[in-house]
Design a protein around this motif. Sequence first.
Motif, PDB file in Angstrom:
ATOM      1  N   TYR A 126     -20.406  65.852 -12.422  1.00 42.50           N
ATOM      2  CA  TYR A 126     -19.487  64.825 -11.985  1.00 42.50           C
ATOM      3  C   TYR A 126     -19.320  63.825 -12.334  1.00 42.50           C
ATOM      4  O   TYR A 126     -20.094  64.575 -13.808  1.00 42.50           O
ATOM      5  N   ASP A 145     -19.953  75.592 -10.963  1.00 38.89           N
ATOM      6  CA  ASP A 145     -20.615  75.672  -9.577  1.00 38.89           C
ATOM      7  C   ASP A 145     -19.753  73.690  -8.484  1.00 38.89           C
ATOM      8  O   ASP A 145     -19.441  73.780  -7.667  1.00 38.89           O
ATOM      9  N   ARG A 146     -20.900  73.170  -9.243  1.00 41.15           N
ATOM     10  CA  ARG A 146     -20.412  71.703  -9.062  1.00 41.15           C
ATOM     11  C   ARG A 146     -20.249  70.898 -10.257  1.00 41.15           C
ATOM     12  O   ARG A 146     -21.419  70.854 -11.343  1.00 41.15           O
ATOM     13  N   HIS A 165     -24.698  72.534 -12.687  1.00 40.16           N
ATOM     14  CA  HIS A 165     -24.189  71.891 -12.236  1.00 40.16           C
ATOM     15  C   HIS A 165     -23.799  71.053 -13.353  1.00 40.16           C
ATOM     16  O   HIS A 165     -24.536  70.882 -14.221  1.00 40.16           O
TER      17      HIS A 165
END
Length: 189
Positions: free
Chosen positions: A65, A62-63, A35
């Motif tokens: 923000y 994977d992710r 993340h």
Amino acid sequence: MSDKARLIVGITGASGIAYGVRLLQLLRQTPVETHLVVSRAGEIAMAHEGPIKVSEVRALSDRWYKFDDVAAPISSGSFRTQGMIIAPCSVRTMSEIATGVTSSLLSRAADVVLKERRRLTLLVREAPLHTGHLRTMTTLSELGAIIYPPVPALYTKPADIEEMIDQTIGRVLDLYDIDLGLVSRWKDS
């Protein structure tokens, strides 16, 4: 916890973007779910240190923000992770974390990791250090963070910068019980 182990990766505006990029590249070889949050200054440093683009770094996770998305899952203690690695970590970010001033998702996620008693590792990139920096590092260490300046291990006789970076990142991953066979370990004679 989810089926996958999770690790938060932060990249800030300190010099040494290659450490964070390599960390993400190596974690892709593991079952660890990454993340990512990159500070605005981190994006600027990426442009200067290149040749990798922000979009390419995001694609390694994977992710990812947005830096100001304080409602992201990683801003909550109920979102379970193994912890967080900030590579590189600027003195500004280090100072925000030490004081509990969470003005961004990056510093908020680090604060959550500390309050939940998870592992937080900061690859602080600054030299020389003045007394204020050292006091901030002491405060963070007392709060449970690991201060890990990316100092090269020259006893390994690295052939190039990539080997130095791999040795450092391999040792950081040791702190999370992730061994990718990168570390040249000290041996008994």
